[in-house]
Design a protein around this motif. Structure first.
Motif, short mmCIF file in Angstrom:
data_model
loop_
_atom_site.label_atom_id
_atom_site.label_comp_id
_atom_site.label_asym_id
_atom_site.label_seq_id
_atom_site.Cartn_x
_atom_site.Cartn_y
_atom_site.Cartn_z
N LYS A 43 -28.45 -11.92 23.93
CA LYS A 43 -29.77 -11.93 23.31
C LYS A 43 -29.85 -13.02 22.25
CE LYS A 43 -30.59 -8.55 20.37
NZ LYS A 43 -30.70 -7.18 19.79
N SER A 44 -31.06 -13.36 21.84
CA SER A 44 -31.27 -14.39 20.82
C SER A 44 -30.52 -14.01 19.54
CB SER A 44 -32.76 -14.53 20.51
OG SER A 44 -33.44 -15.03 21.64
N GLY A 45 -29.87 -15.01 18.94
CA GLY A 45 -29.18 -14.78 17.68
C GLY A 45 -27.72 -14.40 17.80
N CYS A 46 -27.19 -14.39 19.05
CA CYS A 46 -25.78 -13.99 19.21
C CYS A 46 -24.83 -15.17 19.07
CB CYS A 46 -25.57 -13.28 20.55
SG CYS A 46 -25.68 -14.36 21.99
N GLY A 47 -25.36 -16.39 18.91
CA GLY A 47 -24.49 -17.54 18.66
C GLY A 47 -24.20 -18.40 19.88
N LYS A 48 -24.92 -18.16 20.98
CA LYS A 48 -24.68 -18.93 22.22
C LYS A 48 -24.87 -20.42 21.99
CE LYS A 48 -27.97 -17.07 24.64
NZ LYS A 48 -28.62 -16.33 23.56
N SER A 49 -26.01 -20.80 21.42
CA SER A 49 -26.30 -22.22 21.22
C SER A 49 -25.36 -22.84 20.19
CB SER A 49 -27.76 -22.41 20.80
OG SER A 49 -28.63 -22.04 21.85
N THR A 50 -24.95 -22.05 19.19
CA THR A 50 -23.98 -22.55 18.21
C THR A 50 -22.66 -22.90 18.90
OG1 THR A 50 -25.00 -21.23 16.45
CG2 THR A 50 -22.75 -22.00 16.08
N LEU A 208 -19.96 -14.94 30.63
CA LEU A 208 -19.42 -14.42 29.38
C LEU A 208 -20.54 -13.70 28.64
CD1 LEU A 208 -17.39 -17.56 28.23
CD2 LEU A 208 -16.59 -15.64 29.63
N ILE A 209 -20.46 -12.38 28.59
CA ILE A 209 -21.48 -11.59 27.91
C ILE A 209 -21.15 -11.56 26.43
CG2 ILE A 209 -22.46 -9.28 27.63
CD1 ILE A 209 -22.12 -8.85 30.58
N MET A 210 -22.15 -11.89 25.60
CA MET A 210 -21.96 -11.91 24.16
C MET A 210 -22.70 -10.77 23.49
SD MET A 210 -22.00 -15.96 23.14
CE MET A 210 -21.43 -15.53 21.47
N GLU A 211 -22.05 -10.18 22.51
CA GLU A 211 -22.72 -9.23 21.62
C GLU A 211 -23.05 -9.96 20.33
OE1 GLU A 211 -20.14 -5.95 20.76
OE2 GLU A 211 -18.45 -7.22 20.23
N SER A 212 -23.92 -9.38 19.54
CA SER A 212 -24.44 -10.12 18.38
C SER A 212 -24.15 -9.41 17.06
CB SER A 212 -25.94 -10.34 18.53
OG SER A 212 -26.62 -9.13 18.78
N PHE A 218 -18.00 -10.20 24.57
CA PHE A 218 -17.77 -8.78 24.86
C PHE A 218 -17.11 -8.59 26.22
CE2 PHE A 218 -19.31 -4.78 26.76
CZ PHE A 218 -18.75 -3.89 25.86
N LYS A 219 -17.49 -9.41 27.20
CA LYS A 219 -16.96 -9.22 28.55
C LYS A 219 -16.98 -10.55 29.31
CE LYS A 219 -15.71 -5.67 31.27
NZ LYS A 219 -14.85 -4.55 30.87
N ASP A 220 -15.94 -10.78 30.09
CA ASP A 220 -15.83 -11.95 30.97
C ASP A 220 -15.91 -11.43 32.40
OD1 ASP A 220 -14.99 -14.09 32.54
OD2 ASP A 220 -13.50 -14.78 31.08
N ILE A 221 -17.03 -11.75 33.09
CA ILE A 221 -17.27 -11.20 34.42
C ILE A 221 -17.22 -12.31 35.47
CG2 ILE A 221 -18.89 -9.95 35.90
CD1 ILE A 221 -20.00 -8.61 33.44
N PRO A 222 -16.21 -12.31 36.35
CA PRO A 222 -16.22 -13.26 37.47
C PRO A 222 -17.28 -12.84 38.50
CG PRO A 222 -14.03 -12.31 37.09
CD PRO A 222 -15.01 -11.48 36.33
N ILE A 223 -18.01 -13.82 39.05
CA ILE A 223 -19.01 -13.54 40.08
C ILE A 223 -18.41 -13.96 41.42
CG2 ILE A 223 -21.38 -13.88 40.84
CD1 ILE A 223 -21.14 -12.54 38.11
N LYS A 224 -17.96 -12.98 42.18
CA LYS A 224 -17.23 -13.26 43.42
C LYS A 224 -18.18 -13.22 44.62
CE LYS A 224 -12.94 -11.48 41.46
NZ LYS A 224 -11.86 -10.47 41.56
N LEU A 225 -19.14 -14.15 44.60
CA LEU A 225 -20.09 -14.30 45.70
C LEU A 225 -20.08 -15.74 46.16
CD1 LEU A 225 -23.18 -12.35 44.25
CD2 LEU A 225 -21.47 -11.49 45.86
#
Length: 260
Positions: A43-50, A208-212, A218-225
C-alpha cells in the motif's frame, strides 16, 4: 546458481517531518537475480519507491547496504535506469531525438549510436514514428518511447515505478505484453513497483509483499506460472487470492486494483 545482481541488506531509512522522525524502512533485506522480474507490492507509504530510489542511487540508506552487481551504490549509473509513471519526454524533441538523449555523453561512434537507437525503437515497434513529437502520440506510445530510451542505454537493470498506472486498461495490457517480449529477448533485470495485484502476478517471477509503518518485506512469493500468463486461468486467481490473504496476515488493509 544464478547471479544476484541486486542485494539489499538490513536497510533502515527515516525522514524528518518537522520535529517528527518517520521510520520509513526497517531492516529490509532482499535480492534480485540477473534476468528476473521482481515486484515490490504494497500500500502507499510502505517505502516501495524509497527502496527503488536507493537501488537507483537517488537515495542513501541510513543503515545497511545496497549492492548492484557486486558494488555499493553511491550515485545513479547507466547500468541501472529508472522509468517513472511521469514519462518525462522533451516535447520539443522528436521520437528519434528523445531516444538519442539517453546516449548523450556516451563515448561511442555516431554509427553505433544510430544502431542502438534504431534497435531500441524497433523493439518497441516505433520505427515508423521517428519524426513525430510527443504531443502527436498516445500515452501508450509515449511510454514506449521512454522504454526505448532506457533500452538504448543497454542497462543491466531497469527500475519501474508504476510505469503503466496512467494508461487505460487495454494500453496497459498491451505494454505489459511488450515488456515481457522485450525482457525475454534482452534478459534485462527489472525491479518493479506497483499497487496492481494483477499486474504483479502477470509480470513477476517473484513478488515481495511489503507491510507498512515501518516498511518491511513481509513475504517473498515466487510465481510459478509459464509466461505469457492467462488472467482468466484458475492458477492466476490462486496467486491473486494468496497475495490478498498474505496482506490480511500482515495486518495491512490492502485495497487491490483489478483490471477485468
Amino acid at each position: 546458481m544464478q547471479q544476484q545482481i541486486i542485494e539489499v541488506t538490513n536497510v533502515n531509512k527515516s525522514f524528518q517531518n518537522g520535529k517528527q522522525i518517520i521510520n520509513v524502512l526497517d531492516r529490509v533485506s532482499f535480492h534480485v537475480e540477473k534476468g528476473e522480474i521482481v515486484t515490490l507490492l504494497g500500500k502507499s507509504g510502505c517505502g516501495k519507491s524509497t527502496l527503488l530510489n536507493m537501488v537507483g542511487g537517488f537515495e542513501k540508506p541510513d543503515e545497511g547496504s545496497v549492492i548492484l552487481d557486486g558494488k555499493s551504490i553511491k550515485q545513479p549509473t547507466k547500468k541501472c535506469v529508472m522509468l517513472f509513471q511521469q514519462i518525462n519526454l522533451l516535447p520539443w524533441r522528436s521520437v528519434l531525438k528523445n531516444v538519442e538523449l539517453g546516449l548523450a555523453g556516451e563515448k561511442i561512434s555516431r554509427e553505433e549510436k544510430n544502431e542502438r537507437v534504431m534497435e531500441a525503437l524497433k523493439l518497441v515497434g516505433l520505427e515508423g514514428h521517428l519524426h513525430q513529437f510527443p504531443h502527436q502520440l498516445s500515452g501508450g506510445m509515449q511510454q514506449r518511447v521512454a522504454i526505448a530510451r532506457a533500452l538504448a542505454i543497454a542497462p543491466d537493470v531497469i527500475l519501474m515505478d508504476e510505469p503503466f498506472a496512467a494508461l487505460d486498461t487495454f494500453n496497459r495490457y498491451h505494454l505489459q505484453d511488450e515488456l515481457l517480449r522485450i525482457q525475454e529477448k534482452k534478459r534485462t533485470t527489472i525491479l518493479l513497483v506497483t499497487h496492481d495485484i494483477d499486474e504483479a502476478v502477470y509480470l513477476s517471477d517473484r513478488i515481495l509483499i511489503m507491510e507498512s509503518h515501518p516498511g518491511r518485506i513481509f513475504k517473498d512469493i515466487p510465481i510459478k506460472l509459464v509466461k505469457p500468463r492467462d488472467r482468466a486461468h484458475g492458477d492466476f486467481h490462486y496467486y491473486r487470492k494468496k497475495i490478498l490473504e498474505e496482506f490480511e496476515l500482515s495486518g495491512d488493509q490492502f485495497v487491490p486494483e483489478y483490471n477485468i
